[in-house]
Design an enzyme around this catalytic site. Structure first.
Site, mmCIF file in Angstrom:
data_model
loop_
_atom_site.group_PDB
_atom_site.id
_atom_site.type_symbol
_atom_site.label_atom_id
_atom_site.label_comp_id
_atom_site.label_asym_id
_atom_site.label_seq_id
_atom_site.Cartn_x
_atom_site.Cartn_y
_atom_site.Cartn_z
ATOM 1 N N CYS A 61 0.761 -1.391 -0.214
ATOM 2 C CA CYS A 61 -0.472 -0.119 0.290
ATOM 3 C C CYS A 61 1.069 1.115 0.084
ATOM 4 O O CYS A 61 1.975 1.222 0.836
ATOM 5 C CB CYS A 61 -0.918 0.160 0.967
ATOM 6 S SG CYS A 61 -1.991 1.222 1.342
ATOM 7 N N CYS A 67 -0.364 6.279 6.952
ATOM 8 C CA CYS A 67 -1.606 5.985 8.145
ATOM 9 C C CYS A 67 -0.893 4.931 9.015
ATOM 10 O O CYS A 67 0.072 4.403 9.131
ATOM 11 C CB CYS A 67 -2.323 5.665 6.671
ATOM 12 S SG CYS A 67 -3.378 3.528 7.784
ATOM 13 N N CYS A 70 -2.200 0.046 9.353
ATOM 14 C CA CYS A 70 -1.223 -0.942 9.233
ATOM 15 C C CYS A 70 -0.207 -0.946 9.527
ATOM 16 O O CYS A 70 1.117 -0.046 10.531
ATOM 17 C CB CYS A 70 -0.861 -1.884 7.747
ATOM 18 S SG CYS A 70 -2.033 -2.349 7.103
ATOM 19 N N CYS A 144 -6.984 1.374 0.018
ATOM 20 C CA CYS A 144 -6.401 0.078 1.265
ATOM 21 C C CYS A 144 -6.776 -1.608 1.157
ATOM 22 O O CYS A 144 -7.744 -1.830 0.848
ATOM 23 C CB CYS A 144 -8.062 1.019 2.478
ATOM 24 S SG CYS A 144 -7.741 -0.611 4.018
ATOM 25 N N GLN A 244 -17.401 -9.293 13.809
ATOM 26 C CA GLN A 244 -16.274 -9.394 13.401
ATOM 27 C C GLN A 244 -15.848 -9.381 12.232
ATOM 28 O O GLN A 244 -16.132 -8.819 10.995
ATOM 29 C CB GLN A 244 -16.335 -11.025 13.818
ATOM 30 C CG GLN A 244 -16.364 -11.800 15.321
ATOM 31 C CD GLN A 244 -15.615 -11.547 16.274
ATOM 32 O OE1 GLN A 244 -14.640 -11.109 15.594
ATOM 33 N NE2 GLN A 244 -15.900 -12.587 17.114
ATOM 34 N N PHE A 271 -21.639 -13.350 26.569
ATOM 35 C CA PHE A 271 -21.209 -11.203 25.897
ATOM 36 C C PHE A 271 -21.308 -11.891 24.184
ATOM 37 O O PHE A 271 -20.798 -12.083 23.748
ATOM 38 C CB PHE A 271 -19.448 -11.484 26.452
ATOM 39 C CG PHE A 271 -18.714 -11.367 27.418
ATOM 40 C CD1 PHE A 271 -18.929 -10.172 27.919
ATOM 41 C CD2 PHE A 271 -18.950 -12.185 27.999
ATOM 42 C CE1 PHE A 271 -18.466 -9.969 29.568
ATOM 43 C CE2 PHE A 271 -17.767 -12.749 29.556
ATOM 44 C CZ PHE A 271 -17.958 -10.855 29.711
ATOM 45 N N GLU A 291 -25.956 -10.854 27.440
ATOM 46 C CA GLU A 291 -25.292 -9.684 26.693
ATOM 47 C C GLU A 291 -25.551 -8.572 27.480
ATOM 48 O O GLU A 291 -26.818 -8.329 27.710
ATOM 49 C CB GLU A 291 -25.648 -9.980 25.212
ATOM 50 C CG GLU A 291 -24.857 -8.825 24.188
ATOM 51 C CD GLU A 291 -23.730 -8.276 24.257
ATOM 52 O OE1 GLU A 291 -23.348 -7.080 24.532
ATOM 53 O OE2 GLU A 291 -22.963 -9.351 24.426
ATOM 54 N N ASP A 339 -17.159 -14.819 24.752
ATOM 55 C CA ASP A 339 -15.950 -14.026 23.525
ATOM 56 C C ASP A 339 -15.914 -12.168 24.423
ATOM 57 O O ASP A 339 -17.250 -11.481 23.853
ATOM 58 C CB ASP A 339 -16.494 -13.658 22.663
ATOM 59 C CG ASP A 339 -15.695 -13.198 21.395
ATOM 60 O OD1 ASP A 339 -15.014 -12.627 22.002
ATOM 61 O OD2 ASP A 339 -16.388 -13.136 19.817
ATOM 62 N N CYS A 365 -9.476 -10.711 21.867
ATOM 63 C CA CYS A 365 -8.504 -10.454 21.011
ATOM 64 C C CYS A 365 -7.495 -9.614 21.593
ATOM 65 O O CYS A 365 -6.876 -9.081 20.987
ATOM 66 C CB CYS A 365 -9.976 -9.375 20.280
ATOM 67 S SG CYS A 365 -10.277 -8.192 21.832
#
Length: 412
Positions: A61, A67, A70, A144, A244, A271, A291, A339, A365
């Site tokens: 890119c 930016c 990444c 992108c 996701q 969750f 949730e 999660d 995550c």
């Protein structure tokens, strides 16, 4: 200007030089490289690569290193995947967890179906893109390689839309989600629209084929319900709702979870969000979805009721940080999947650890908080059976992890 020898990659993908004065973090530098950097405290700005690493490749890119989207396009893909997997290995080791970590489920370019762009109105017009790393400055982007082609192609349209909705001079966000019905755009922080502006942006959304446009949670126009498929069920997410980022990553994690919980007749999905796991698990198990977000839970419930052939799903609005399911409540289930957000689920893990639930799937995550939660579960009698990293956020330091645990059933 300081000449540095880069020793390793840090947790955020920065090159790290171990100096007599402590580590210096240099974004976009690689291990083994000799570089010139402008150093201020523990941070360095890469000025020149004097001796390049054989691991260095050409970024795809034009905006890379400018930016902040990444961090690692310049790293050889094999080394990149090994580094990402090692992040999980090191997080587990820090908690004394000796578990085999599978090879990472590789990510691919042009796969993200959800992106959050920053925008700001300036004298020269709208700037739209991503924030520069460690900065509030927005880098205007024209391409992108992380997002789906239809999102990349929408960048000119999004600039025009941002021009119409920008009431403030402050920066604001556009969350863009590719759905089966078209693009769903949710603006936050752009300011209150006048009636005239509402008509203009509604016409704009219709002309450009948007499925939905919302501003600060209020739906301005919704020509079509933005549908997202979770197994056999189609869910309509609330404006700006969590999803996701990559469909293939979600499906990979679901396959891991479903295989582990296949013997569980009753499953608790904690969750649960809008039902990415619950709606798929209900193809063969009864599911209780818990949730805190009422809008997400309502989306899950509507999707369940509109999908024939699923086992029963019950829903419960509950803040699991303040009021986790107790071990006594959990003992009604044979399987649990959780999660949580990046902070993890420490208190909920303590209750699971005390329970008799035989099968547990933990999705995270954040490898550090996952390792903390796994340590709690292990100390409560669980054994880790599988740990699988998933590269959902390509070229970033972020990594998803699916961990599977079992506890021997108590004799009744």
């Amino acid at each position: 200007m300081t000449t540095l020898l880069i020793d390793r990659l840090g947790a955020q993908g920065d090159g790290v030089a171990d100096t007599l004065d402590g580590p210096v973090y240099v974004p976009f530098a690689l291990p083994g490289e000799r570089v010139n950097a402008a150093v201020e405290g523990s941070r360095g700005t890469l000025m020149a690569v004097l001796e390049a690493s054989p691991m260095r490749v050409e970024p795809v890119c034009r905006h890379f290193a400018d930016c902040g989207g990444c961090a690692l396009q310049h790293l050889d893909p094999v080394q990149y995947r090994a580094w990402k997997r090692d992040r999980v290995v090191q997080a587990l080791a820090a908690r004394g967890i000796d578990a085999e970590v599978s090879e990472i489920v590789a990510g691919t370019a042009r796969s993200r179906r959800r992106a959050v762009f920053s925008a700001r109105k300036t004298e020269a017009g709208i700037v739209l893109g991503y924030n520069r790393a460690a900065s509030h400055a927005i880098v205007d982007i024209e391409e992108c390689f992380a997002v789906l082609p239809e999102i990349e192609a929408s960048l000119p349209m999004l600039r025009s839309l941002a021009t119409l909705i920008a009431v403030t001079r402050d920066s604001f966000h556009l969350t863009v989600t590719s759905t089966a019905s078209g693009l769903d755009v949710a603006a936050t922080g752009s300011g209150k629209l006048t009636e005239k502006s509402r008509r203009e942006v509604s016409d704009f959304a219709l002309r450009n084929g948007l499925a939905r446009l919302s501003v600060d949670g209020e739906i301005i126009i919704e020509p079509r319900k933005p549908m997202v498929q979770f197994g056999s069920a189609a869910a309509v997410l609330p404006p700006g709702g969590f999803l996701q980022a990559v469909a293939a990553a979600e499906e990979a994690m679901d396959g891991i979870v479903a295989g582990h919980l296949k013997r569980a007749k009753k499953v608790a999905d904690l969750f649960a969000g809008a039902g990415a796991f619950a709606l798929r698990l209900a193809s063969r198990s009864e599911v209780h979805a818990v949730e805190a977000d009422a809008a997400a839970l309502a989306a899950l419930d509507r999707a369940f009721r509109g999908t024939p052939g699923l086992r029963r799903i019950t829903v419960e609005k509950r803040d699991l940080f303040r009021r986790p399911l107790t071990f006594k409540e959990l003992n009604a289930f044979e399987g649990v999947v959780f999660d949580p957000p990046r902070a993890g689920a420490e208190d909920q893990s303590k209750q699971i650890a005390r329970s008799d639930v035989p099968y547990v799937a933990a999705i995270s995550c954040n490898p550090a908080t996952l390792a903390r939660d796994l340590r709690i579960l292990i100390d409560g009698g669980y054994a880790v059976k599988q740990v699988t990293p998933v590269d959902q956020f390509l070229w970033s330091p972020h990594v998803e992890v699916a961990a599977l645990l079992e506890k021997p059933r108590k004799r009744r």
